[in-house]
Scaffold this motif. Structure first.
Motif, PDB file in Angstrom:
ATOM      1  N   LYS A 148       0.200 -30.104  -1.192  1.00 38.27           N
ATOM      2  CA  LYS A 148       0.932 -30.936  -2.137  1.00 38.27           C
ATOM      3  C   LYS A 148       2.385 -30.507  -2.224  1.00 38.27           C
ATOM      4  CE  LYS A 148      -2.841 -32.356  -5.199  1.00 38.27           C
ATOM      5  NZ  LYS A 148      -3.384 -32.275  -6.581  1.00 38.27           N
ATOM      6  N   ALA A 149       2.609 -29.189  -2.093  1.00 37.15           N
ATOM      7  CA  ALA A 149       3.975 -28.671  -2.192  1.00 37.15           C
ATOM      8  C   ALA A 149       4.841 -29.172  -1.051  1.00 37.15           C
ATOM      9  CB  ALA A 149       3.960 -27.147  -2.231  1.00 37.15           C
ATOM     10  N   THR A 150       4.212 -29.403   0.079  1.00 37.43           N
ATOM     11  CA  THR A 150       4.991 -29.832   1.256  1.00 37.43           C
ATOM     12  C   THR A 150       4.915 -31.330   1.483  1.00 37.43           C
ATOM     13  OG1 THR A 150       3.083 -29.450   2.689  1.00 37.43           O
ATOM     14  CG2 THR A 150       4.629 -27.614   2.394  1.00 37.43           C
ATOM     15  N   ARG A 151       4.181 -32.036   0.639  1.00 38.79           N
ATOM     16  CA  ARG A 151       3.977 -33.470   0.843  1.00 38.79           C
ATOM     17  C   ARG A 151       5.240 -34.244   0.502  1.00 38.79           C
ATOM     18  NH1 ARG A 151      -1.172 -35.454  -2.129  1.00 38.79           N
ATOM     19  NH2 ARG A 151       0.272 -35.969  -3.808  1.00 38.79           N
ATOM     20  N   LYS A 152       5.535 -35.245   1.301  1.00 38.95           N
ATOM     21  CA  LYS A 152       6.746 -36.052   1.107  1.00 38.95           C
ATOM     22  C   LYS A 152       6.441 -37.458   0.612  1.00 38.95           C
ATOM     23  CE  LYS A 152       9.203 -33.541   4.764  1.00 38.95           C
ATOM     24  NZ  LYS A 152       9.911 -33.635   6.055  1.00 38.95           N
ATOM     25  N   ASP A 153       5.149 -37.871   0.671  1.00 40.26           N
ATOM     26  CA  ASP A 153       4.823 -39.241   0.259  1.00 40.26           C
ATOM     27  C   ASP A 153       4.407 -39.312  -1.206  1.00 40.26           C
ATOM     28  OD1 ASP A 153       2.637 -37.686   0.796  1.00 40.26           O
ATOM     29  OD2 ASP A 153       1.405 -39.348   1.556  1.00 40.26           O
ATOM     30  N   ALA A 170       0.822 -36.929  11.259  1.00 40.42           N
ATOM     31  CA  ALA A 170       2.115 -37.160  11.916  1.00 40.42           C
ATOM     32  C   ALA A 170       2.106 -38.391  12.812  1.00 40.42           C
ATOM     33  CB  ALA A 170       2.505 -35.930  12.727  1.00 40.42           C
ATOM     34  N   ASP A 171       0.925 -38.973  13.011  1.00 41.97           N
ATOM     35  CA  ASP A 171       0.791 -40.106  13.934  1.00 41.97           C
ATOM     36  C   ASP A 171       1.011 -41.407  13.164  1.00 41.97           C
ATOM     37  OD1 ASP A 171       0.219 -41.939  15.876  1.00 41.97           O
ATOM     38  OD2 ASP A 171      -1.673 -41.008  16.503  1.00 41.97           O
ATOM     39  N   VAL A 205      -6.718 -38.986   8.723  1.00 36.99           N
ATOM     40  CA  VAL A 205      -7.565 -38.087   7.947  1.00 36.99           C
ATOM     41  C   VAL A 205      -6.730 -36.923   7.428  1.00 36.99           C
ATOM     42  CG1 VAL A 205      -9.535 -36.542   8.020  1.00 36.99           C
ATOM     43  CG2 VAL A 205      -9.605 -38.722   9.245  1.00 36.99           C
ATOM     44  N   SER A 206      -6.870 -36.662   6.121  1.00 32.13           N
ATOM     45  CA  SER A 206      -6.199 -35.518   5.504  1.00 32.13           C
ATOM     46  C   SER A 206      -7.206 -34.808   4.613  1.00 32.13           C
ATOM     47  CB  SER A 206      -4.991 -35.960   4.680  1.00 32.13           C
ATOM     48  OG  SER A 206      -4.392 -34.854   4.036  1.00 32.13           O
ATOM     49  N   ALA A 207      -7.248 -33.510   4.706  1.00 30.57           N
ATOM     50  CA  ALA A 207      -8.200 -32.750   3.901  1.00 30.57           C
ATOM     51  C   ALA A 207      -7.688 -31.336   3.724  1.00 30.57           C
ATOM     52  CB  ALA A 207      -9.568 -32.744   4.568  1.00 30.57           C
ATOM     53  N   ASN A 267      -8.479 -25.186  14.302  1.00 35.18           N
ATOM     54  CA  ASN A 267      -8.553 -26.440  15.063  1.00 35.18           C
ATOM     55  C   ASN A 267      -8.545 -27.656  14.137  1.00 35.18           C
ATOM     56  OD1 ASN A 267      -8.667 -24.987  17.403  1.00 35.18           O
ATOM     57  ND2 ASN A 267     -10.898 -25.140  17.653  1.00 35.18           N
ATOM     58  N   ILE A 268      -9.333 -27.592  13.039  1.00 34.26           N
ATOM     59  CA  ILE A 268      -9.392 -28.778  12.168  1.00 34.26           C
ATOM     60  C   ILE A 268      -8.084 -28.953  11.413  1.00 34.26           C
ATOM     61  CG2 ILE A 268     -10.423 -27.620  10.140  1.00 34.26           C
ATOM     62  CD1 ILE A 268     -12.119 -30.195   9.812  1.00 34.26           C
ATOM     63  N   ARG A 269      -7.446 -27.843  11.026  1.00 35.28           N
ATOM     64  CA  ARG A 269      -6.150 -27.976  10.350  1.00 35.28           C
ATOM     65  C   ARG A 269      -5.096 -28.566  11.282  1.00 35.28           C
ATOM     66  NH1 ARG A 269      -6.311 -22.217   7.004  1.00 35.28           N
ATOM     67  NH2 ARG A 269      -7.405 -23.055   5.156  1.00 35.28           N
ATOM     68  N   ALA A 270      -5.141 -28.147  12.545  1.00 38.21           N
ATOM     69  CA  ALA A 270      -4.194 -28.701  13.521  1.00 38.21           C
ATOM     70  C   ALA A 270      -4.461 -30.186  13.752  1.00 38.21           C
ATOM     71  CB  ALA A 270      -4.296 -27.922  14.833  1.00 38.21           C
ATOM     72  N   ALA A 271      -5.742 -30.550  13.781  1.00 43.34           N
ATOM     73  CA  ALA A 271      -6.092 -31.958  13.987  1.00 43.34           C
ATOM     74  C   ALA A 271      -5.627 -32.807  12.811  1.00 43.34           C
ATOM     75  CB  ALA A 271      -7.608 -32.086  14.182  1.00 43.34           C
TER      76      ALA A 271
END
Length: 647
Positions: A642-647, A596-597, A606-608, A586-590
């Motif tokens: 980090k591997a999937t991060r685009k920013d 994405a918002d 929030v990112s963690a 649930n927290i990962r989905a949140a």
């Protein structure tokens, strides 16, 4: 020899009151002095003991009297009213002097005269009084009889009260009481406090008892009346059926058409009519007796007997159908029997029996009709209701005051005295506190039920609390301050590293005892430095608070700890472990949804990284080992992000 208990004394005193009533009545009857003298004991006991003993003596006096005169059962309410009036006036000081007691005589006589007149008018007569003037005349006659009777009874009882031993009344003071006598100060303050509460418990219970009493009285009266009325109606139907059968036997089916056409000129018509008159005269409740041939256009008269108030229809006349018979017309046209009909219309309140007359081939040629007056049933019903009310009213009043006394002594008084002690509890000194505890103990409430349990708990709680009162005050302040400083994170308001250390120590004890069951979730907030550098530390703090709120929302605030600047730890134990994977999902989905918002500010997204590890029995020796696996899992999650991060 066993000592007589107070309750046994009260019983014998009340029995003496009943005997005094019956003895006075016996002497008055034998001497024929024009009075009854059957309320001396009632007045004496009501003044001595109050409502319940007085009502009991009055009621049982009449019950005993029914052995000699059954009509006395209806006058129980009169004796009960004497007890109520006496107890009421005694409590207001009217029996303290001879001059005052004289005022009670006309008031008592007025009440008993009114009740006696009502009972005589409605119990012994089947109709309402002829006029209000007649009622007043009867009331005046009763009053003239009651004044000397009640006056003599009250004066004799007044003398007995003056001669009675001083401790005799004391036997009644504790009647029904379930606790020690109250001090005058407490009694007066309780009365003053109760008067301030319009909707007190006593008031509510009184209204409840009144409602229940009225409901019982109404139910008894209604059921009795319905049973009585049905019995009377069924009896009328049985008699009417018998009479209509007699009339049927007098009608010659083969001559109905001739009688219908020629009437009195037909041979044998007058003889048959005279026999019908004789049948009608056999019962005074028969109002109309007739023979009709039922046809589509109405009732064709074959025989119709006139009455003192109504001239009969002639043979061959057509009588219109009464509205009350509309539902029966198909059966009447077909010549079938119909059930008895009770109607209240043009001809009065009637019970009608229609019985078909068949010829030799089974064809209905006419109907015999017998109308029974139902007015007498109404009059008898009215008298019956009054008898039932008179019969049970005294007993219901007795049950009401008995129930009220029980509630007063078992609930209201104990609760009010405990409330009084609690309300007036003084904390200003050790001496005052001890005095208040002793006052509570002196109540000695012994109801043998939940109220006594409440009282015992009240005494124990009050006593124990006094021993620790001072230390508790100091400890409460100190503990609150220390706990606030030692266990709460200043920024987020959740538990801090100190609290986490304490809970892991407890987990280590559970591991050693072999009862541990828990999991640890490690949450490391991403981008905190970037938010601080770009938007300032205030936004960074908001970012941390948002991350904390999300974590608390998913896992529950009680399970979340802040153990570092951007690190949070969640500990789930017991049954909550089974929901761990779902909550992590649930927290990962949140977090994914937040990122994405695009409508959110940077410090709102929030990112963690999240890592989880479960305690493994027999493998993990400490909670720290589980924490390290959770931290490692979190680090792997951070690398994947980090591997999937685009920013």
């Amino acid at each position: 020899m066993n000592k007589i208990t107070p309750m046994e004394k009260i019983f014998w005193i009340c029995l003496a009151g009943v005997i005094l009533n019956r003895t006075g009545n016996f002497i008055a009857d034998k001497v024929d002095i024009g009075v009854y003298l059957d309320t001396i004991g009632t007045v004496f006991i009501a003044a001595l003991g109050g409502y319940v003993p007085g009502i009991a003596v009055g009621l049982f006096t009449n019950l005993v009297g029914t052995i000699f005169n059954p009509d006395e059962m209806y006058f129980g309410i009169v004796s009960v009213s004497v007890a109520i009036i006496t107890a009421f006036l005694y409590q207001r000081g009217y029996y303290k002097s001879f001059q005052k007691v004289l005022w009670t005589i006309p008031f008592t006589a007025l009440t008993t005269s009114l009740l006696g007149t009502i009972i005589e008018e409605f119990v012994y007569k089947t109709s309402l009084p002829d006029s209000f003037g007649k009622f007043l005349i009867d009331f005046h006659r009763h009053f003239l009889d009651e004044v000397p009777d009640k006056g003599l009874a009250i004066l004799i009882a007044f003398c007995l009260l003056k001669l009675a031993p001083s401790d005799l009344r004391g036997n009644f003071l504790l009647l029904g009481k379930m606790q020690a006598p109250l001090s005058d100060e407490m009694r007066n303050e309780l009365k003053s406090a109760e008067s301030k509460f319009v909707r007190s418990l006593r008031t509510k219970i009184i209204f409840a008892l009144i409602a229940v009493t009225i409901l019982i009285a109404f139910s008894i009266t209604l059921v009795s009346y319905i049973t009585y009325r049905n019995s009377m109606v069924n009896d009328r139907i049985r008699i009417a059926n018998g009479i209509s059968s007699m009339v049927v036997n007098e009608i010659n089916p083969s001559r109905v058409e001739e009688f219908l056409e020629l009437g009195h000129h037909a041979e044998g018509y007058n003889e048959t009519e005279n026999r019908l008159r004789g049948i009608r005269a056999s019962n005074s409740d028969i109002k109309f007796l007739y023979v009709y041939k039922i046809m589509e256009d109405g009732c064709h008269v074959v025989f119709d007997l006139d009455t003192a108030n109504m001239e009969a229809s002639s043979p061959g006349d057509i009588v219109e159908f009464d509205e009350s018979f509309n539902e029966f017309l198909p059966d009447l046209f077909a010549g079938r029997p119909i059930r008895p009909v009770i109607s209240d219309d043009t001809y009065g309140y009637l019970l009608t029996i229609y019985k078909p007359v068949y010829n030799s081939v089974g064809q209905c040629v006419c109907y015999v009709g017998v109308d029974f007056s139902m007015d007498l049933i109404t009059d008898y019903g009215r008298s019956f209701i009054v008898k039932v009310v008179a019969l049970f009213s005294g007993a219901l009043i007795f049950l009401f005051v008995l129930g009220l006394m029980f509630v007063e002594n078992n609930i209201i008084l104990p609760v009010n005295t405990m409330a009084y002690c609690a309300r007036n509890f003084a904390y200003n000194s050790e001496e005052a506190r001890e005095h208040n505890v002793e006052r509570i103990k002196s109540l000695e409430i012994k109801t043998d039920d939940e109220i006594e349990n409440l009282y015992s708990a009240f005494v124990k709680t009050t006593s124990d609390s006094m021993h620790y009162f001072e230390s508790f005050k100091r400890a409460r302040i100190e503990v609150a301050v220390m706990d606030e400083l030692a266990h709460k994170d200043a920024l987020t308001g959740i538990k801090n590293k100190t609290a986490y250390t304490e809970v892991t120590s407890k987990l280590d004890e559970d591991i050693s005892a072999g009862v541990a069951q828990f999991c640890i979730i490690m949450i490391d907030v991403n981008y905190l430095k970037k938010v601080n550098d770009t938007y300032g530390h205030e936004r960074g703090n908001e970012y941390l608070i948002n991350a904390c709120e999300l974590t608390c929302k998913v896992f529950g605030k009680e399970n979340v700890y802040r153990v570092g600047g951007d690190e949070f730890v969640v500990i789930l134990d017991g049954e909550k472990v089974s929901s761990c994977e779902d909550l992590v999902g649930n927290i990962r989905a949140a977090i994914k949804k937040f990122r994405a918002d695009d409508s959110l500010q940077a410090w709102e997204k929030v990112s963690a990284a999240v890592g989880v590890a479960h305690y493994r029995a027999g493998v993990d020796k400490t909670a720290d080992e589980v924490f390290k696996r959770a931290d490692s899992d979190m680090y792997q999650n951070k690398l994947a992000m980090k591997a999937t991060r685009k920013d």
